[in-house]
Design an enzyme around this catalytic site. Structure first.
Site, PDB file in Angstrom:
ATOM      1  NE  ARG A  87      35.721  36.168  40.489  1.00 58.91           N
ATOM      2  CZ  ARG A  87      36.977  35.779  40.672  1.00 58.91           C
ATOM      3  NH1 ARG A  87      37.848  36.621  41.126  1.00 58.91           N
ATOM      4  NH2 ARG A  87      37.365  34.556  40.386  1.00 58.91           N
ATOM      5  CB  THR A  88      29.085  34.068  42.609  1.00 55.73           C
ATOM      6  OG1 THR A  88      29.461  34.542  41.318  1.00 55.73           O
ATOM      7  CG2 THR A  88      27.580  34.148  42.752  1.00 55.73           C
ATOM      8  CE  LYS A 117      23.791  10.898  54.338  1.00 55.12           C
ATOM      9  NZ  LYS A 117      22.932  11.321  55.459  1.00 55.12           N
ATOM     10  NE  ARG A 138      28.278  29.984  40.275  1.00 52.26           N
ATOM     11  CZ  ARG A 138      29.311  30.751  39.947  1.00 52.26           C
ATOM     12  NH1 ARG A 138      30.529  30.241  39.913  1.00 52.26           N
ATOM     13  NH2 ARG A 138      29.146  32.016  39.637  1.00 52.26           N
ATOM     14  CG  HIS A 176      26.201  34.671  36.856  1.00 52.23           C
ATOM     15  ND1 HIS A 176      25.723  35.019  38.112  1.00 52.23           N
ATOM     16  CD2 HIS A 176      27.536  34.444  37.012  1.00 52.23           C
ATOM     17  CE1 HIS A 176      26.729  34.999  38.972  1.00 52.23           C
ATOM     18  NE2 HIS A 176      27.830  34.656  38.339  1.00 52.23           N
TER      19      HIS A 176
HETATM   20  C1  NCD Z   1      31.635  33.729  35.933  1.00 56.56           C
HETATM   21  C2  NCD Z   1      30.737  32.504  36.068  1.00 56.56           C
HETATM   22  O1  NCD Z   1      30.886  31.717  37.000  1.00 56.56           O
HETATM   23  O2  NCD Z   1      29.862  32.393  35.229  1.00 56.56           O
HETATM   24  N1  NCD Z   1      32.292  34.070  37.103  1.00 56.56           N
HETATM   25  C3  NCD Z   1      31.650  34.839  38.028  1.00 56.56           C
HETATM   26  O3  NCD Z   1      30.621  34.478  38.557  1.00 56.56           O
HETATM   27  N2  NCD Z   1      32.187  36.046  38.280  1.00 56.56           N
HETATM   28  C4  NCD Z   1      32.489  33.721  34.748  1.00 56.56           C
HETATM   29  C5  NCD Z   1      33.387  32.549  34.444  1.00 56.56           C
HETATM   30  O4  NCD Z   1      33.451  31.554  35.186  1.00 56.56           O
HETATM   31  O5  NCD Z   1      34.064  32.628  33.416  1.00 56.56           O
END
Ligand code: NCD
Length: 359
Positions: A87-88, A117, A138, A176
């Protein structure tokens, strides 16, 4: 521009250290050129600006307004995902496409870039910063987005042509922020307000970064009369610093390990996955994983106008795939709308940090 304390010697290469020395800029009504790494950057008025602009973007998307493509025209967004994401990652990519910008990504994923590397984050992020206007990151380390912001600011001092911003897509068990923005928008959108709501967060409140950010953002919103129920087994309790932050802002916090204490009176139920990948041993995970399962018969006990949210992905915390289908058919289950809102919020945020949106 960079007024932050400088790190030296042994401090370097520990992402967490950067939280102490790097102060993310407050939004203060103007998003242009600002890194988005923590919900602490937002005040109530900033959220109102974001919510209004997101509602407008969503309307324009429904109308197929081609003018949206001007918002990010000529801009480039890079994605750097060191952890799994659907999703993100994809909603950011879709969001950038819908505002007319371009997306670049390492051809074979970040693990086959120079990271393979042994290149460190500080260098990778500056390399990408030479090519892109926005970097979505991320990373498994808490504080990694602070570290990235710190080094991107140092890049700005070297007179590179672009002034790239970092947007955090989640840093380990830390924060997040864009998920919290879309979650809060969804609550505001569907309930018409944040003030006076009874909101329940359930599941892995210790390791879940979405609930950390959401709880902090509700506190930042300075809503009046909000009650937050934290439902978790003892070993997965919300970190005390997040609870302290909420109570300091006047949020009434109630902790319990029994969902039925609050299920019948709550307006918003926010369900979460037990974060298997953050557990030390499989035994620790197995001991806890079946503790809270949301299914339709459970939801049936909630208020008729309650909403059930989930950041997704979901696993067995919503039962079997058949249970998922039954739950999804309940109009109170709003997680797919929540997910779509994520793209609209990210379109708004991208347009705003790139300086292309003043609604
Ligand atoms: C979440 C995350 O990655 O923190 N997912 C997301 O970004 N929608 C929640 C999760 O992984 O449980």
């Amino acid at each position: 521009m960079n007024t932050q304390a400088k790190l030296t010697g042994a401090d370097l290469r520990q992402s967490r250290q950067f939280i102490k020395v790097y102060q993310p800029p407050k939004i203060d009504g103007d998003f242009t050129g600002k890194h988005i790494i923590s919900v602490e950057q937002f005040a109530r008025q900033d959220l109102q600006i974001l919510f209004d602009a997101t509602a407008s973007i969503r309307r324009r998307m429904k109308q197929n307004d081609r003018g949206l493509l001007q918002l990010g025209a000529g801009k480039v967004m890079a994605t750097l995902f060191y952890e799994a994401s659907t999703r993100t990652d994809m909603s950011f990519q879709a969001a950038m496409s819908h505002v007319g910008g371009q997306v670049i990504t390492a051809s074979n994923g970040v693990s086959f870039s120079s990271v393979y590397k042994g290149e460190n984050l500080a260098d990778t992020v500056r390399a990408v910063g030479c090519y892109a206007d926005v970097i979505v990151l991320r990373h498994p380390e808490v504080g990694s987005s602070y570290e990235a912001a710190y080094y991107l600011d140092s890049l700005r001092e070297q007179e590179v042509v672009r002034r790239p911003v970092i947007i955090s897509g989640g840093d380990g068990v830390g924060e997040h922020p864009t998920q919290a923005l879309l979650d809060t928008f969804t609550i505001y959108d569907l309930k018409g307000r944040i003030d006076g709501l009874d909101i329940t967060l359930v599941g892995d409140l210790k390791n879940g970064r979405t609930v950390h950010s959401l709880a902090k953002l509700i506190a930042r919103y300075e809503a009046s009369g909000v009650k937050i129920n934290l439902v978790a087994p003892d070993v997965l309790r919300m970190p005390q610093d997040v609870i302290d932050l909420m109570t300091a802002q006047g949020v009434q916090v109630y902790e319990t390990d029994d969902l039925h204490d609050v299920l019948g009176t709550t307006d918003v139920i926010y369900w979460t996955r037990i974060q298997e990948e953050r557990f030390a041993t499989p035994e620790d995970y197995n001991a806890i994983k079946d503790r809270f399962i949301m299914t339709q018969p459970v939801l049936a006990q909630a208020k008729p106008d309650a909403i059930l949210m989930h950041p997704l992905p979901r696993k067995h915390e919503m039962g079997t795939p058949e249970d998922h289908d039954a739950l999804d058919a309940d109009p109170r289950a709003v997680y797919f709308r929540q997910m779509e809102n994520g793209m609209f919020v990210r379109m708004t945020l991208l347009a705003k940090v790139m300086g292309g949106l003043w609604v």
